[in-house]
Design a protein around this motif. Structure first.
Motif, PDB file in Angstrom:
ATOM      1  N   UNK A  69      50.875  29.120  73.380  1.00 21.45           N
ATOM      2  CA  UNK A  69      50.205  28.532  72.222  1.00 21.45           C
ATOM      3  C   UNK A  69      48.781  28.086  72.524  1.00 21.45           C
ATOM      4  N   UNK A  70      48.380  28.114  73.789  1.00 19.91           N
ATOM      5  CA  UNK A  70      46.993  27.769  74.138  1.00 19.91           C
ATOM      6  C   UNK A  70      46.092  28.907  73.663  1.00 19.91           C
ATOM      7  N   UNK A  71      45.089  28.555  72.863  1.00 16.35           N
ATOM      8  CA  UNK A  71      44.244  29.549  72.210  1.00 16.35           C
ATOM      9  C   UNK A  71      42.835  29.525  72.786  1.00 16.35           C
ATOM     10  N   UNK A  72      42.341  30.709  73.143  1.00 16.74           N
ATOM     11  CA  UNK A  72      40.973  30.854  73.635  1.00 16.74           C
ATOM     12  C   UNK A  72      40.033  31.024  72.446  1.00 16.74           C
ATOM     13  N   UNK A  73      38.924  30.338  72.476  1.00 18.70           N
ATOM     14  CA  UNK A  73      37.965  30.430  71.382  1.00 18.70           C
ATOM     15  C   UNK A  73      37.984  29.168  70.535  1.00 18.70           C
ATOM     16  N   UNK A  74      36.799  28.725  70.130  1.00 19.15           N
ATOM     17  CA  UNK A  74      36.694  27.489  69.362  1.00 19.15           C
ATOM     18  C   UNK A  74      37.270  27.642  67.960  1.00 19.15           C
ATOM     19  N   UNK A  75      38.076  26.677  67.532  1.00 22.69           N
ATOM     20  CA  UNK A  75      38.550  26.649  66.147  1.00 22.69           C
ATOM     21  C   UNK A  75      37.490  26.007  65.251  1.00 22.69           C
ATOM     22  N   UNK A  76      37.862  25.728  64.014  1.00 22.12           N
ATOM     23  CA  UNK A  76      36.968  25.060  63.064  1.00 22.12           C
ATOM     24  C   UNK A  76      36.927  23.570  63.404  1.00 22.12           C
ATOM     25  N   UNK A  77      35.987  23.163  64.231  1.00 25.44           N
ATOM     26  CA  UNK A  77      35.970  21.807  64.774  1.00 25.44           C
ATOM     27  C   UNK A  77      35.868  20.705  63.724  1.00 25.44           C
ATOM     28  N   UNK A  78      35.074  20.845  62.671  1.00 21.09           N
ATOM     29  CA  UNK A  78      34.988  19.742  61.696  1.00 21.09           C
ATOM     30  C   UNK A  78      36.303  19.446  60.977  1.00 21.09           C
ATOM     31  N   UNK A  79      37.275  20.332  61.066  1.00 17.64           N
ATOM     32  CA  UNK A  79      38.537  20.126  60.345  1.00 17.64           C
ATOM     33  C   UNK A  79      39.489  19.176  61.067  1.00 17.64           C
ATOM     34  N   UNK A  80      39.158  18.771  62.307  1.00 11.55           N
ATOM     35  CA  UNK A  80      40.067  17.926  63.077  1.00 11.55           C
ATOM     36  C   UNK A  80      39.798  16.447  62.825  1.00 11.55           C
ATOM     37  N   UNK A  81      40.883  15.675  62.824  1.00 15.14           N
ATOM     38  CA  UNK A  81      40.761  14.223  62.661  1.00 15.14           C
ATOM     39  C   UNK A  81      40.436  13.533  63.974  1.00 15.14           C
ATOM     40  N   UNK A  82      40.768  14.170  65.095  1.00 15.68           N
ATOM     41  CA  UNK A  82      40.415  13.641  66.412  1.00 15.68           C
ATOM     42  C   UNK A  82      40.643  14.729  67.447  1.00 15.68           C
ATOM     43  N   UNK A  83      40.110  14.512  68.641  1.00 19.27           N
ATOM     44  CA  UNK A  83      40.333  15.397  69.782  1.00 19.27           C
ATOM     45  C   UNK A  83      40.808  14.555  70.951  1.00 19.27           C
ATOM     46  N   UNK A  84      41.608  15.156  71.827  1.00 23.12           N
ATOM     47  CA  UNK A  84      42.086  14.460  73.016  1.00 23.12           C
ATOM     48  C   UNK A  84      41.834  15.349  74.235  1.00 23.12           C
ATOM     49  N   UNK A  85      41.076  14.828  75.190  1.00 29.50           N
ATOM     50  CA  UNK A  85      40.864  15.516  76.466  1.00 29.50           C
ATOM     51  C   UNK A  85      41.811  14.904  77.487  1.00 29.50           C
ATOM     52  N   UNK A  86      42.584  15.747  78.148  1.00 29.15           N
ATOM     53  CA  UNK A  86      43.605  15.291  79.084  1.00 29.15           C
ATOM     54  C   UNK A  86      43.257  15.695  80.509  1.00 29.15           C
ATOM     55  N   UNK A  87      43.380  14.739  81.435  1.00 28.36           N
ATOM     56  CA  UNK A  87      43.205  14.995  82.872  1.00 28.36           C
ATOM     57  C   UNK A  87      41.795  15.471  83.209  1.00 28.36           C
ATOM     58  N   UNK A  88      40.836  15.080  82.424  1.00 19.98           N
ATOM     59  CA  UNK A  88      39.455  15.526  82.626  1.00 19.98           C
ATOM     60  C   UNK A  88      38.594  14.325  83.007  1.00 19.98           C
ATOM     61  N   UNK A  89      38.095  14.316  84.238  1.00 24.26           N
ATOM     62  CA  UNK A  89      37.369  13.169  84.741  1.00 24.26           C
ATOM     63  C   UNK A  89      35.886  13.164  84.467  1.00 24.26           C
ATOM     64  N   UNK A  90      35.378  14.234  83.865  1.00 20.70           N
ATOM     65  CA  UNK A  90      33.940  14.357  83.657  1.00 20.70           C
ATOM     66  C   UNK A  90      33.721  15.285  82.464  1.00 20.70           C
ATOM     67  N   UNK A  91      32.806  14.940  81.586  1.00 23.12           N
ATOM     68  CA  UNK A  91      32.553  15.756  80.395  1.00 23.12           C
ATOM     69  C   UNK A  91      32.187  17.188  80.754  1.00 23.12           C
ATOM     70  N   UNK A  92      31.471  17.376  81.853  1.00 27.01           N
ATOM     71  CA  UNK A  92      31.040  18.726  82.223  1.00 27.01           C
ATOM     72  C   UNK A  92      32.213  19.630  82.577  1.00 27.01           C
ATOM     73  N   UNK A  93      33.356  19.020  82.920  1.00 26.72           N
ATOM     74  CA  UNK A  93      34.538  19.826  83.235  1.00 26.72           C
ATOM     75  C   UNK A  93      35.220  20.365  81.972  1.00 26.72           C
ATOM     76  N   UNK A  94      34.709  19.994  80.805  1.00 25.13           N
ATOM     77  CA  UNK A  94      35.216  20.584  79.569  1.00 25.13           C
ATOM     78  C   UNK A  94      34.800  22.039  79.436  1.00 25.13           C
ATOM     79  N   UNK A  95      33.794  22.457  80.208  1.00 28.74           N
ATOM     80  CA  UNK A  95      33.402  23.859  80.224  1.00 28.74           C
ATOM     81  C   UNK A  95      32.192  24.173  79.377  1.00 28.74           C
ATOM     82  N   UNK A  96      32.023  25.440  79.135  1.00 30.49           N
ATOM     83  CA  UNK A  96      30.784  25.906  78.492  1.00 30.49           C
ATOM     84  C   UNK A  96      30.663  25.450  77.038  1.00 30.49           C
ATOM     85  N   UNK A  97      31.767  25.057  76.402  1.00 31.26           N
ATOM     86  CA  UNK A  97      31.718  24.584  75.011  1.00 31.26           C
ATOM     87  C   UNK A  97      31.709  23.059  74.929  1.00 31.26           C
TER      88      UNK A  97
END
Length: 326
Positions: A69-97
């Motif tokens: 169920x993990x999907x590659x490629x950005x979805x429609x970001x404005x449609x989300x009520x919130x986002x959760x980053x898990x196990x990520x100690x630095x914003x730059x580790x979120x990757x190219x997006x």
């Protein structure tokens, strides 16, 4: 920056209908298991959940329930009520997006890295916890949510992987409490261990043989160094992710206080994994000095425009200073 308590994270999730879940690039089992586990917990609450990944799930972890169920490629970001980053100690580790992902508000962060670099809007960061998977289980309690057998499997695998089968110093009474609850929900520990540790392909085994041949010992056996030049992947047919867990073997030597694995991921870029033993041997200090981070006994960093030999020459004196103080 003051971390937000888990109750505040839970309250935000309760009032959110559509949630984006993500983790760091090249996710390990704790990152992916936490993402999948929380996704299943929130789905069970009736939330609409999207699991984002920068790349396809590694074959090492495609046994985790819901990995497809993990999907590659950005979805429609404005449609989300919130986002959760898990196990990520630095914003730059979120990757190219990274910049696009951080536009989702509020942006929640759940992590257990001691060197966490705060980003986003709400943060639950607890370095005393063994893994993010352990934290997600307690978040489910704060949410009043059911943990399905599939979610339990993912969270248990996350904990086993990040504690080195419950042998690292981060393992606590809370770790065993959560592990017990997950087993009571149907997890079979032998099955998870088999998927995590008895999953070598022939190519991976051949690569492991070649990497072990590079073993060097320094400081009277207190430092162990292994390397994987880029050519080894072509010669063995293995992929870079097949090196997962290799660092634990030089660490297992009786005399070793600190182990380091230098992997040439691409031309001019070297990825470094480090492990240490004991609470007095904080390997994350070394990682931080080189621009990385991690935990007391498990840390790493990347260096561009270098070679394995050049980086080893820089790193070994710093490690030597560390083990002399351990």
């Amino acid at each position: 920056m003051t971390p937000s308590p888990p109750g505040e994270i839970a309250a935000t999730l309760k009032r959110s209908g559509r949630v984006l879940l993500l983790t760091h690039v090249h996710p390990d089992c704790d990152a992916l298991g936490s993402q999948l586990g929380l996704g299943q917990i929130l789905t069970g609450m009736g939330k609409e959940v999207h699991l984002y990944g920068e790349a396809e799930v590694s074959h090492l972890y495609d046994f985790l329930p819901g990995s497809e169920t993990v999907t590659v490629g950005l979805p429609d970001l404005p449609s989300f009520d919130c986002a959760v980053a898990l196990d990520c100690g630095d914003a730059y580790r979120l990757g190219r997006e990274m910049e696009s992902l951080l536009t989702v508000k509020p942006f929640l962060v759940i992590d257990h890295h001691a060197g966490h670099q705060f980003f986003g809007d709400l943060h639950w960061v607890d370095p005393a916890r063994s893994s993010t998977g352990e934290m997600v289980y307690d978040l489910a309690g704060a949410l009043g949510a059911e943990v399905s057998p599939e979610a339990a499997y993912c969270l248990y695998a996350a904990m086993v992987a990040d504690t080195g089968s419950f042998k690292y110093s981060s393992t606590s009474a809370d770790t065993f409490r959560v592990a017990r609850e997950l087993v009571l929900r149907g997890v079979k520990p032998a099955e998870v261990a088999g998927k995590l540790f008895d999953n070598y392909s022939l190519a991976r085994l051949r690569l492991f043989q070649r990497v072990l041949e590079t073993l060097q010992l320094h400081e009277n056996g207190r430092i162990a160094l292994i390397t994987a030049p880029r050519r080894l992947f072509a010669e063995t047919g293995a992929a870079p992710e097949d090196t997962e867990g290799f660092i634990n073997y030089p660490r297992s030597l009786q005399s070793v206080k600190a182990a380091v694995f230098l992997k040439e991921a691409e031309s001019g870029m070297v990825s470094v994994s480090m492990r240490s033993k004991g609470r007095d041997c904080d390997i994350s200090q070394v990682a931080t000095e080189f621009g990385g981070g991690g935990h007391r006994n498990a840390a790493g960093f990347k260096r561009f425009d270098t070679t394995i030999e050049g980086l080893a020459a820089e790193l070994l004196p710093v490690l030597a200073d560390l083990v002399r103080r351990c």
